[in-house]
Design a protein around this motif. Structure first.
Motif, short mmCIF file in Angstrom:
data_model
loop_
_atom_site.label_atom_id
_atom_site.label_comp_id
_atom_site.label_asym_id
_atom_site.label_seq_id
_atom_site.Cartn_x
_atom_site.Cartn_y
_atom_site.Cartn_z
N PHE A 112 -11.11 4.50 5.80
CA PHE A 112 -9.57 4.55 6.26
C PHE A 112 -9.27 5.71 7.46
N LEU A 113 -8.68 5.29 8.43
CA LEU A 113 -8.36 6.21 9.43
C LEU A 113 -9.44 6.94 9.86
N PRO A 114 -10.59 6.31 10.29
CA PRO A 114 -11.94 7.12 10.68
C PRO A 114 -11.38 7.82 11.98
N GLY A 115 -12.07 9.26 12.06
CA GLY A 115 -11.98 10.02 13.25
C GLY A 115 -10.31 10.56 13.47
N LEU A 116 -9.41 10.21 12.84
CA LEU A 116 -8.06 10.79 12.95
C LEU A 116 -7.99 12.10 12.25
N LEU A 117 -6.98 12.55 12.64
CA LEU A 117 -6.63 13.84 12.16
C LEU A 117 -5.31 13.50 11.31
N VAL A 118 -5.09 13.85 10.07
CA VAL A 118 -4.00 13.25 9.17
C VAL A 118 -3.66 14.42 8.27
N PRO A 119 -2.38 14.29 7.83
CA PRO A 119 -1.82 15.08 6.77
C PRO A 119 -2.87 15.03 5.32
N ARG B 17 0.90 -1.14 0.07
CA ARG B 17 -0.11 0.16 -0.09
C ARG B 17 1.09 1.15 0.13
N GLN B 18 0.58 2.11 -1.06
CA GLN B 18 1.55 3.07 -1.19
C GLN B 18 0.78 4.31 -1.14
N MET B 19 1.40 5.38 -0.32
CA MET B 19 0.63 6.64 0.02
C MET B 19 1.49 7.80 0.20
N ALA B 20 0.95 9.03 -0.62
CA ALA B 20 1.66 10.25 -0.41
C ALA B 20 0.85 11.22 0.40
N VAL B 21 1.82 11.77 1.21
CA VAL B 21 0.97 12.97 2.02
C VAL B 21 1.83 14.16 2.22
N ALA B 22 1.11 15.08 2.52
CA ALA B 22 1.75 16.62 2.50
C ALA B 22 1.69 17.32 3.72
N PHE B 23 2.65 17.72 4.55
CA PHE B 23 2.43 18.87 5.44
C PHE B 23 2.62 20.13 4.70
N LEU B 24 1.53 20.94 4.73
CA LEU B 24 1.54 22.36 3.92
C LEU B 24 1.52 23.41 5.10
N PHE B 25 2.54 24.18 5.15
CA PHE B 25 2.50 25.39 6.03
C PHE B 25 2.03 26.37 5.49
N ASN B 26 1.39 27.54 6.37
CA ASN B 26 0.98 28.83 5.98
C ASN B 26 1.98 29.79 6.28
N LYS B 27 1.73 30.88 5.97
CA LYS B 27 2.69 32.09 6.75
C LYS B 27 2.93 31.98 8.40
N ASN B 28 1.87 31.68 8.95
CA ASN B 28 1.98 31.68 10.36
C ASN B 28 2.69 30.42 11.07
N GLN B 29 3.10 29.32 10.00
CA GLN B 29 3.81 28.03 10.28
C GLN B 29 2.86 27.09 10.97
N ASP B 30 1.40 27.35 10.69
CA ASP B 30 0.60 26.49 11.02
C ASP B 30 0.54 25.38 9.83
N VAL B 31 0.02 24.10 10.05
CA VAL B 31 0.06 23.15 9.10
C VAL B 31 -1.43 22.77 8.89
N LEU B 32 -1.70 22.50 7.38
CA LEU B 32 -3.03 22.01 7.08
C LEU B 32 -3.14 20.81 7.28
N PHE B 33 -4.23 20.24 7.98
CA PHE B 33 -4.71 18.89 8.25
C PHE B 33 -6.03 18.51 8.17
N LEU B 34 -6.48 17.33 8.08
CA LEU B 34 -7.72 16.71 7.68
C LEU B 34 -8.24 16.03 8.85
N GLN B 35 -9.43 16.46 9.50
CA GLN B 35 -9.86 15.73 10.56
C GLN B 35 -11.28 14.69 9.84
#
Length: 171
Positions: A29-36, A4-22
């Motif tokens: 797949f990964l129900p309820g988890l916070l993921v990149p 199983r191959q996956m590609a994920v991204a940690f995307l930073f904004n100018k405040n250095q926060d990262v965009l995640f998906l709840q």
């Protein structure tokens, strides 16, 4: 044994926060988890995880490649799941160029998080290990790291090494 191959991204904004998906609780797949941001690599993308990462970013956020700067492979993580599946995760880091308003995607709610906050959220062990390594070492280096997940005493951890050619580091 399956791969199983996956590609994920940690995307930073100018405040250095990262965009995640709840992820939604009813997600398969990964129900309820916070993921990149990211997901599975499609068959036609197997030799180009960057292409898969960009597709997943657009599908989950609406951001296109011109909205992102310096999207670079930083980690490759290997783990075995139940002795029936080997998981290979390509982890990219990049910067969102402008202010991006978060929305709800098909898979869950997008949210900006400080990386230190993420460690206390409901995230995978892989995410915790990547965040810890990035915080301690990765943010100060332009190397690509490869890690293998293990659990000698029941506590998951990743053993890291620099991914390099036999005679010179990859840049």
């Amino acid at each position: 044994m399956k791969l199983r191959q996956m590609a994920v991204a940690f995307l930073f904004n100018k405040n250095q926060d990262v965009l995640f998906l709840q992820k939604k609780l009813n997600n398969s797949f990964l129900p309820g988890l916070l993921v990149p941001i990211g997901g599975h690599i499609e068959k036609e993308e197997m030799s180009d995880p960057n292409k898969a990462c960009q597709r997943e970013i657009e599908e989950e956020t609406g951001l296109v490649d011109t909205d992102i700067n310096n999207l670079m492979l930083r980690y490759v993580v290997l783990r075995i799941k139940g002795y029936s599946e080997i998981r290979i995760q390509y982890v990219y880091f990049g910067n969102v160029l402008d202010v991006y308003k978060v929305t709800e995607s098909e898979e869950g709610q997008l949210c900006w998080k400080n990386l230190n906050e993420v460690l206390s959220d409901n995230v995978t062990e892989t995410t915790k290990e990547v965040v810890n390594h990035y915080d301690e070492i990765g943010q100060f280096s332009d190397q690509v790291y490869v890690g293998t997940m293990k659990s000698d005493d029941g506590t998951p951890e990743i053993t890291w090494a620099i991914l390099e050619d036999w005679d010179r580091p990859i840049k």
